[in-house]
Design an enzyme around this catalytic site. Structure first.
Site, PDB file in Angstrom:
ATOM      1  N   CYS A 185       2.231   2.098   6.001  1.00 47.22           N
ATOM      2  CA  CYS A 185       2.163   2.684   4.665  1.00 47.22           C
ATOM      3  C   CYS A 185       0.688   2.816   4.299  1.00 47.22           C
ATOM      4  O   CYS A 185      -0.177   2.576   5.139  1.00 47.22           O
ATOM      5  CB  CYS A 185       2.931   1.842   3.640  1.00 47.22           C
ATOM      6  SG  CYS A 185       2.429   0.106   3.623  1.00 47.22           S
ATOM      7  N   THR A 186       0.385   3.186   3.079  1.00 49.15           N
ATOM      8  CA  THR A 186      -0.991   3.525   2.722  1.00 49.15           C
ATOM      9  C   THR A 186      -1.976   2.400   2.988  1.00 49.15           C
ATOM     10  O   THR A 186      -2.902   2.524   3.788  1.00 49.15           O
ATOM     11  CB  THR A 186      -1.070   3.939   1.238  1.00 49.15           C
ATOM     12  OG1 THR A 186      -0.127   4.973   0.995  1.00 49.15           O
ATOM     13  CG2 THR A 186      -2.463   4.454   0.900  1.00 49.15           C
TER      14      THR A 186
END
Length: 302
Positions: A185-186
């Site tokens: 994810c980010t």
């Protein structure tokens, strides 16, 4: 004007009085003139802030004075000074809204029972050693992957993190339970929870990328397994890791290459749509065909 920067960070650690931490954080940020969003829960803290580089350095030093935050990995990126309109600090039941706060167990070392953390170079080594057996599993909202993802990654059909539990329990990924799965994810925070959710549901070998896409991109840019741009929950909307970033997004109107999201012109919609420059100029509320029953995350998420 002083150099502007943006920081992204999180820490999973038990917090007995989230409201006290909120007031403390508000005092620090206000005194330093920082803007952005911070979430605090009994499980820890998650934030993204923008401002003068010197002010952010002071913020980092002050925040690390809290025992549970000493080991926070602050991820830095370039800013322009207008990424955030204001400062918002909120207390929530969950740092990442998977909809089941009681499932997450946190101690002084972080999430209990989560995936194995891999440095970016260890991710590369895992793929080198085990090849196509390795499965990259996107832990973000599906629309974020339209402009960037790991090559051949599985992108679940979710519009908010609350959708993940039902998606995983649907059975459509049961054939992956014996495979090495790398969640990403980010900045890493969503995978802290997602990897634990997956392990609790029978996935045997689950990993997460230390530092998330931001950390991986910092080390490998566009020369590794990542392709495209990184969606960001601020005014930048998209972040490229080098000048040779591949544009993988397509305009929803004419299919031209683009990595820029725009708000639907229909004020009752609020959906984000991928548009090229030409089609963005023609963005008309009368053309809205979006399913407004599908919510999406609007928070900053790592």
């Amino acid at each position: 004007m002083e150099l502007q920067k943006v920081i992204l960070y999180y820490a999973f650690t038990p917090i007995s009085d989230p409201q006290a931490i909120r007031l403390w954080q508000k005092g620090i940020c206000t005194s330093l003139g920082l803007k952005g969003r911070i979430l605090i829960s009994p499980h820890g803290i998650n934030g993204t802030l923008g401002g003068d580089m010197s002010a952010l350095k002071k913020y980092v030093r002050a925040t690390k004075e809290y025992p549970g935050f000493k080991k926070i990995d602050f991820k830095w990126s370039d800013g322009k000074g207008d990424e955030f309109p204001r400062l918002q600090i909120r207390v929530r039941d969950e740092l990442v809204a998977f909809g089941n706060p009681d499932e997450l167990v946190v101690d002084e070392n972080g999430v209990v029972g989560g995936g194995i953390h891999l440095r970016s170079d260890q991710v590369e080594k895992l793929v080198e050693e085990r090849g196509d057996e390795v499965v990259f599993f996107d832990g973000r909202n599906a629309f974020e992957a339209k402009i960037g993802k790991f090559k051949n990654a599985i992108v679940p059909d979710v519009s908010t993190t609350r959708d993940f539990v039902d998606e995983i329990e649907s059975g459509k990924y049961d054939h992956l339970k014996e495979k090495p799965i790398v969640t990403y994810c980010t900045g890493g925070i969503r995978c802290e929870v997602l990897s634990a959710v997956m392990k609790n549901r029978g996935f045997k070998e689950v990993y997460q990328i230390q530092g998330g896409i931001v950390g991986y991109g910092r080390k490998y840019g566009d020369d590794g397994l990542w392709e495209g741009s990184l969606y960001t929950f601020d005014s930048r909307m998209a972040l490229d890791f080098s000048e040779k970033t591949k544009v993988i997004g397509e305009c929803e109107k004419c299919s031209a290459p683009t990595n820029m999201f725009h708000n639907c012109a229909n004020v009752a919609c609020h959906d984000l749509i991928l548009l090229c420059d030409e089609c963005a100029k023609k963005n008309d509320s009368r053309s809205c065909t979006h399913d407004r029953s599908r919510a999406r995350d609007a928070e900053m998420i790592g």
